[in-house]
Design a protein around this motif. Structure first.
Motif, PDB file in Angstrom:
ATOM      1  N   GLN A  46       0.819  -1.210   0.000  1.00  0.00           N
ATOM      2  CA  GLN A  46       0.000   0.000   0.000  1.00  0.00           C
ATOM      3  C   GLN A  46       0.851   1.258   0.000  1.00  0.00           C
ATOM      4  O   GLN A  46       0.478   2.262  -0.612  1.00  0.00           O
ATOM      5  N   ARG A  47       2.007   1.231   0.684  1.00  0.00           N
ATOM      6  CA  ARG A  47       2.873   2.419   0.654  1.00  0.00           C
ATOM      7  C   ARG A  47       3.447   2.620  -0.752  1.00  0.00           C
ATOM      8  O   ARG A  47       3.591   3.758  -1.210  1.00  0.00           O
ATOM      9  N   VAL A  48       3.790   1.529  -1.433  1.00  0.00           N
ATOM     10  CA  VAL A  48       4.280   1.643  -2.810  1.00  0.00           C
ATOM     11  C   VAL A  48       3.188   2.202  -3.708  1.00  0.00           C
ATOM     12  O   VAL A  48       3.440   3.080  -4.552  1.00  0.00           O
ATOM     13  N   ILE A  49       1.957   1.711  -3.543  1.00  0.00           N
ATOM     14  CA  ILE A  49       0.835   2.207  -4.344  1.00  0.00           C
ATOM     15  C   ILE A  49       0.604   3.691  -4.088  1.00  0.00           C
ATOM     16  O   ILE A  49       0.407   4.480  -5.023  1.00  0.00           O
ATOM     17  N   GLU A  50       0.634   4.093  -2.834  1.00  0.00           N
ATOM     18  CA  GLU A  50       0.423   5.501  -2.497  1.00  0.00           C
ATOM     19  C   GLU A  50       1.511   6.385  -3.088  1.00  0.00           C
ATOM     20  O   GLU A  50       1.233   7.494  -3.554  1.00  0.00           O
ATOM     21  N   PHE A  51       2.763   5.883  -3.093  1.00  0.00           N
ATOM     22  CA  PHE A  51       3.846   6.665  -3.694  1.00  0.00           C
ATOM     23  C   PHE A  51       3.627   6.835  -5.194  1.00  0.00           C
ATOM     24  O   PHE A  51       3.762   7.946  -5.730  1.00  0.00           O
ATOM     25  N   LEU A  52       3.269   5.747  -5.878  1.00  0.00           N
ATOM     26  CA  LEU A  52       3.057   5.822  -7.326  1.00  0.00           C
ATOM     27  C   LEU A  52       1.863   6.710  -7.662  1.00  0.00           C
ATOM     28  O   LEU A  52       1.891   7.456  -8.646  1.00  0.00           O
ATOM     29  N   MET A  53       0.819   6.651  -6.839  1.00  0.00           N
ATOM     30  CA  MET A  53      -0.362   7.467  -7.108  1.00  0.00           C
ATOM     31  C   MET A  53      -0.137   8.939  -6.799  1.00  0.00           C
ATOM     32  O   MET A  53      -0.856   9.805  -7.301  1.00  0.00           O
ATOM     33  N   SER A  54       0.862   9.242  -5.975  1.00  0.00           N
ATOM     34  CA  SER A  54       1.154  10.635  -5.633  1.00  0.00           C
ATOM     35  C   SER A  54       1.971  11.340  -6.704  1.00  0.00           C
ATOM     36  O   SER A  54       2.027  12.575  -6.734  1.00  0.00           O
ATOM     37  N   VAL A  55       2.619  10.573  -7.580  1.00  0.00           N
ATOM     38  CA  VAL A  55       3.428  11.168  -8.653  1.00  0.00           C
ATOM     39  C   VAL A  55       2.497  11.653  -9.760  1.00  0.00           C
ATOM     40  O   VAL A  55       1.625  10.907 -10.212  1.00  0.00           O
ATOM     41  N   PRO A  56       2.624  12.912 -10.218  1.00  0.00           N
ATOM     42  CA  PRO A  56       1.778  13.406 -11.318  1.00  0.00           C
ATOM     43  C   PRO A  56       1.923  12.504 -12.552  1.00  0.00           C
ATOM     44  O   PRO A  56       3.036  12.281 -13.036  1.00  0.00           O
ATOM     45  N   THR A  57       0.809  12.023 -13.040  1.00  0.00           N
ATOM     46  CA  THR A  57       0.844  11.003 -14.088  1.00  0.00           C
ATOM     47  C   THR A  57       1.389  11.533 -15.401  1.00  0.00           C
ATOM     48  O   THR A  57       2.307  10.947 -15.984  1.00  0.00           O
ATOM     49  N   LEU A  58       0.840  12.644 -15.882  1.00  0.00           N
ATOM     50  CA  LEU A  58       1.216  13.128 -17.210  1.00  0.00           C
ATOM     51  C   LEU A  58       2.691  13.509 -17.295  1.00  0.00           C
ATOM     52  O   LEU A  58       3.381  13.079 -18.223  1.00  0.00           O
ATOM     53  N   PRO A  59       3.246  14.294 -16.353  1.00  0.00           N
ATOM     54  CA  PRO A  59       4.698  14.577 -16.436  1.00  0.00           C
ATOM     55  C   PRO A  59       5.550  13.318 -16.377  1.00  0.00           C
ATOM     56  O   PRO A  59       6.583  13.230 -17.045  1.00  0.00           O
TER      57      PRO A  59
END
Length: 370
Positions: free
Chosen positions: A198-211
């Motif tokens: 879940q921490r890995v998922i939260e980190f990936l989801m926090s990164v702006p997708t388009l950039p």
């Protein structure tokens, strides 16, 4: 009255004994927009599979003198059938714009199942017959106009559907695999495994997708061929498209892992992988399918956006995003608005997927209110 009562009782018995998938199908059929979207998607994928047959010309068939040819609507007469008058292109020396003079003295006859450019269906089955096009098989008819290279835009849109529609399916398939694996492990075992995932998922989801997509896509070597670029773009979209699906699957596992039938299976000594595959996954498979159907249009839009910005697929690859590169400037849209037609194909596919996804999501609860 007894006959009506018997019919009602028979219907109730059918509903009570019907399988989960049958109940979902009955509710899905009542969703008119979803059924319409499903029909549109079937048509789109049939056209994509048999693109060589439905497209009047091959994707690489160009005529330099027909660059930016406006759309030509077919005419009909009892004597000649369907036909168009050929156009002769020239550059206006005063405005420096392309001007096309219609030659009404000549006719290009059109017909069904005409011979033309050779193609291979699915890269295997050869053919040279096209659903509709010039009878003599030559270039000269542009139903949706031509691009800057003089290629038929309709043919390129049809050929581009193979990439744009398949990249969504392949990308979501990879995301589904990662989501099922990591989300299932996280929800079933819990504890420190759940915390780390879940921490890995939260980190990936926090990164702006388009950039992030732009940065990774820009790192693709420009010298790679179209196939290698296609595969890398698919991997890039998949690596960051599984997080939301993993969250959904984790929540479902958390709900079902303490159910009586799961505990009974554990007490009977059933192995973990069998409990997951035979008892837990079938209970929420319909919800996963609904989530996946809504994720496919996001993949299509992502590929289109990257290719439109020149950071995804590049020519000579043909996709809807690559075709939209010619419509980047306001001047191009003002003088050649037909170059926006690939955008209409994107809109049609995305809306159809969303309709189907909404219908599947509503039908996933077969016992809910109609």
């Amino acid at each position: 009255m007894s006959a009506v009562a018997e019919e009602i009782g028979r219907t109730v018995d059918q509903v009570e004994t019907a399988s989960q998938w049958r109940l979902i199908w009955w509710r899905f059929r009542k969703h008119r927009l979803a059924m319409t979207g499903a029909v549109v998607l079937i048509i789109l994928y049939v056209v994509a599979i048999f693109a060589g047959f439905f497209a009047p010309y091959a994707s690489g068939s160009t005529t330099a003198t027909s660059a930016y040819q406006p759309p030509q609507l077919p005419r009909f007469s009892a004597a000649d059938g369907f036909y168009v008058h050929p156009s002769v292109g020239r550059t206006d020396l005063q405005t420096l714009q392309r001007v096309f003079d219609v030659d009404t003295s000549r006719k290009i006859k059109l017909g069904f199942f005409v011979p033309g450019d050779e193609y291979r269906i699915l890269g295997v089955i050869p053919g040279d017959r096209h659903l509709f096009g010039p009878v003599d098989g030559g270039q000269g008819w542009y139903p949706l106009g031509a691009d800057r290279t003089g290629a038929d835009l309709l043919s390129k849109i049809i050929h581009g559907s193979q990439v744009s529609l398949s990249i969504g399916l392949i990308g979501v398939a990879v995301s589904l695999l990662l989501g099922l694996l990591l989300g299932g492990v996280s929800g079933y075992f819990g504890g420190w495994v759940d915390t780390i995932i879940q921490r890995v998922i939260e980190f990936l989801m926090s990164v702006p997708t388009l950039p992030l997509w732009l940065g990774l896509a820009a790192a693709i070597p420009p010298g790679l061929g179209p196939v290698q670029t296609y595969l890398l773009i698919t991997v890039i979209l998949s690596l960051f498209g599984w997080t939301s699906l993993a969250r959904v699957i984790r929540g479902r596992f958390l709900q079902t892992r303490d159910e009586d039938y799961v505990l009974a299976a554990k007490l009977d000594g059933v192995k973990t992988h069998r409990i997951i595959a035979r008892h837990m996954l079938p209970s929420f498979t319909s919800h996963v399918i609904a989530t996946v159907s809504l994720a496919i249009p996001a993949m299509i839009l992502a590929e289109t956006s990257l290719s439109f910005l020149g950071l995804g697929l590049r020519a000579p690859a043909v996709s809807w995003g690559v075709l939209l590169q010619d419509a980047q400037s306001v001047q191009a849209v003002a003088t050649t608005p037909w170059l926006m037609f690939p955008g209409l194909a994107v809109i049609l596919a995305v809306v159809a997927f969303n309709f189907v996804g909404d219908g599947l999501r509503d039908s996933a609860d077969p016992y809910g209110e109609s």
